[in-house]
Motif scaffolding. Sequence first.
Motif, PDB file in Angstrom:
ATOM      1  N   VAL A 165       0.827  -1.201   0.000  1.00 25.20           N
ATOM      2  CA  VAL A 165       0.000   0.000   0.000  1.00 25.20           C
ATOM      3  C   VAL A 165       0.860   1.248   0.000  1.00 25.20           C
ATOM      4  O   VAL A 165       0.582   2.219  -0.698  1.00 25.20           O
ATOM      5  CB  VAL A 165      -0.937   0.004   1.231  1.00 25.20           C
ATOM      6  CG1 VAL A 165      -1.742   1.296   1.286  1.00 25.20           C
ATOM      7  CG2 VAL A 165      -1.864  -1.195   1.171  1.00 25.20           C
ATOM      8  N   SER A 210      -6.526   0.353  -5.269  1.00 28.71           N
ATOM      9  CA  SER A 210      -7.135   1.239  -4.274  1.00 28.71           C
ATOM     10  C   SER A 210      -8.471   0.689  -3.802  1.00 28.71           C
ATOM     11  O   SER A 210      -8.797   0.758  -2.612  1.00 28.71           O
ATOM     12  CB  SER A 210      -7.320   2.644  -4.849  1.00 28.71           C
ATOM     13  OG  SER A 210      -8.185   2.639  -5.968  1.00 28.71           O
ATOM     14  N   SER A 246     -10.657   6.490  -8.563  1.00 28.27           N
ATOM     15  CA  SER A 246     -11.177   6.053  -7.265  1.00 28.27           C
ATOM     16  C   SER A 246     -12.176   7.080  -6.756  1.00 28.27           C
ATOM     17  O   SER A 246     -12.055   8.270  -7.050  1.00 28.27           O
ATOM     18  CB  SER A 246     -10.036   5.874  -6.254  1.00 28.27           C
ATOM     19  OG  SER A 246      -9.412   7.111  -5.970  1.00 28.27           O
ATOM     20  N   ARG A 255      -9.506  -0.503   0.061  1.00 27.63           N
ATOM     21  CA  ARG A 255     -10.467   0.328   0.784  1.00 27.63           C
ATOM     22  C   ARG A 255     -11.893  -0.208   0.809  1.00 27.63           C
ATOM     23  O   ARG A 255     -12.685   0.179   1.644  1.00 27.63           O
ATOM     24  CB  ARG A 255     -10.497   1.731   0.143  1.00 27.63           C
ATOM     25  CG  ARG A 255      -9.152   2.434   0.184  1.00 27.63           C
ATOM     26  CD  ARG A 255      -9.213   3.720  -0.608  1.00 27.63           C
ATOM     27  NE  ARG A 255      -7.895   4.354  -0.708  1.00 27.63           N
ATOM     28  CZ  ARG A 255      -7.629   5.389  -1.475  1.00 27.63           C
ATOM     29  NH1 ARG A 255      -8.574   5.932  -2.200  1.00 27.63           N
ATOM     30  NH2 ARG A 255      -6.416   5.905  -1.511  1.00 27.63           N
ATOM     31  N   LEU A 270      -4.042   1.170 -10.399  1.00 28.47           N
ATOM     32  CA  LEU A 270      -4.393   2.001  -9.245  1.00 28.47           C
ATOM     33  C   LEU A 270      -5.872   1.885  -8.915  1.00 28.47           C
ATOM     34  O   LEU A 270      -6.257   1.856  -7.746  1.00 28.47           O
ATOM     35  CB  LEU A 270      -4.035   3.459  -9.532  1.00 28.47           C
ATOM     36  CG  LEU A 270      -4.201   4.420  -8.351  1.00 28.47           C
ATOM     37  CD1 LEU A 270      -3.353   3.965  -7.172  1.00 28.47           C
ATOM     38  CD2 LEU A 270      -3.830   5.832  -8.747  1.00 28.47           C
ATOM     39  N   MET A 318       1.996   2.244  -3.383  1.00 30.89           N
ATOM     40  CA  MET A 318       0.996   2.551  -4.408  1.00 30.89           C
ATOM     41  C   MET A 318       1.156   3.926  -5.025  1.00 30.89           C
ATOM     42  O   MET A 318       0.977   4.091  -6.227  1.00 30.89           O
ATOM     43  CB  MET A 318      -0.414   2.378  -3.847  1.00 30.89           C
ATOM     44  CG  MET A 318      -0.833   0.921  -3.735  1.00 30.89           C
ATOM     45  SD  MET A 318      -2.370   0.731  -2.816  1.00 30.89           S
ATOM     46  CE  MET A 318      -3.423   1.830  -3.734  1.00 30.89           C
TER      47      MET A 318
END
Length: 309
Positions: free
Chosen positions: A20, A142, A107, A146, A138, A23
Amino acid sequence: MKMSNLLGSGKIPEADQNVVSKMPQLVSNNPTMQVPDAAPGIDEVDMSQASNTLEISLHQIDISPFQPRIIFDSNELQCLADSIALGTLIDPITVRQKEDGRYELISGERRYRAHQILGYKNIPAVLKILDDKQSALLSIASNTVRENLTDFELGMSFKKLLDNKYVKSVVELARYVGISRQQIDRCLDFSKLPSNVIKILEIQPNLFGANCAEFLAGYMAKGFENNVTQAVDMIANGATEQKAMFWLKNQCGLPIKRTSAKKKVDLFFKQKHFGDAYIEKNKVIIQCNSDSKPSEILKNIHEYFSEKS
């Protein structure tokens, strides 16, 4: 991070924080990034807060084709919209600009949808400079960290990355998303199920988990497609996964032992990944990629051992 039914124990390890933390390396963090003058639908906000945070028209945003989530809970979206309306949630979404001047959502799709519910015209967004591969990685990484995604949603997202060759192998994919190779393999088993089962899962992505998908895929490999479809219909009509799996095993008469995942080796030829190999009893099994020709691989193996003899 929570993923449904991925392991028998129901305990899934947290995403590797080392992964993470890396990232942001996928994206550009250039604080002096300039937005093209002709870019439509953008009004710059207070640059003292974030030099690359913008107000973008909702009509100028397209959803990423690599967004893993299929179903959005309407009650959760309304609660999110209420928080945004009260000003208690102001985190910007992340986008990249496409060649046609529009923006691709990387995101924050739930925040985007909540703004639509509120009837807002614009939304705060962080603009990143990304190519297609970075955008896809990504978006999935992500969301994997999450969001509470189903195993099916994860599996279909992983397959898209592999099909588009944004990652060379499951090993590389595991490094990006912080999930073990064995877990990814189980999620990918959803793609081996019949097309009519896939259609059901696109409507009910949480119908069953990756362990069940792995079990069903084993019977698909034995040619029991109709029986697999019937087992899924049983689950869709209220039967438990265990009951449907027990029925399938008795119906087909070919019990499948639940062994640990095979240890596979990535195979390369002239620095190009062409498949995986693993040992099964006294055999070496080679699984070729979709763009590899088994006949050419067999020829190269024959030539190699002929030279060694």
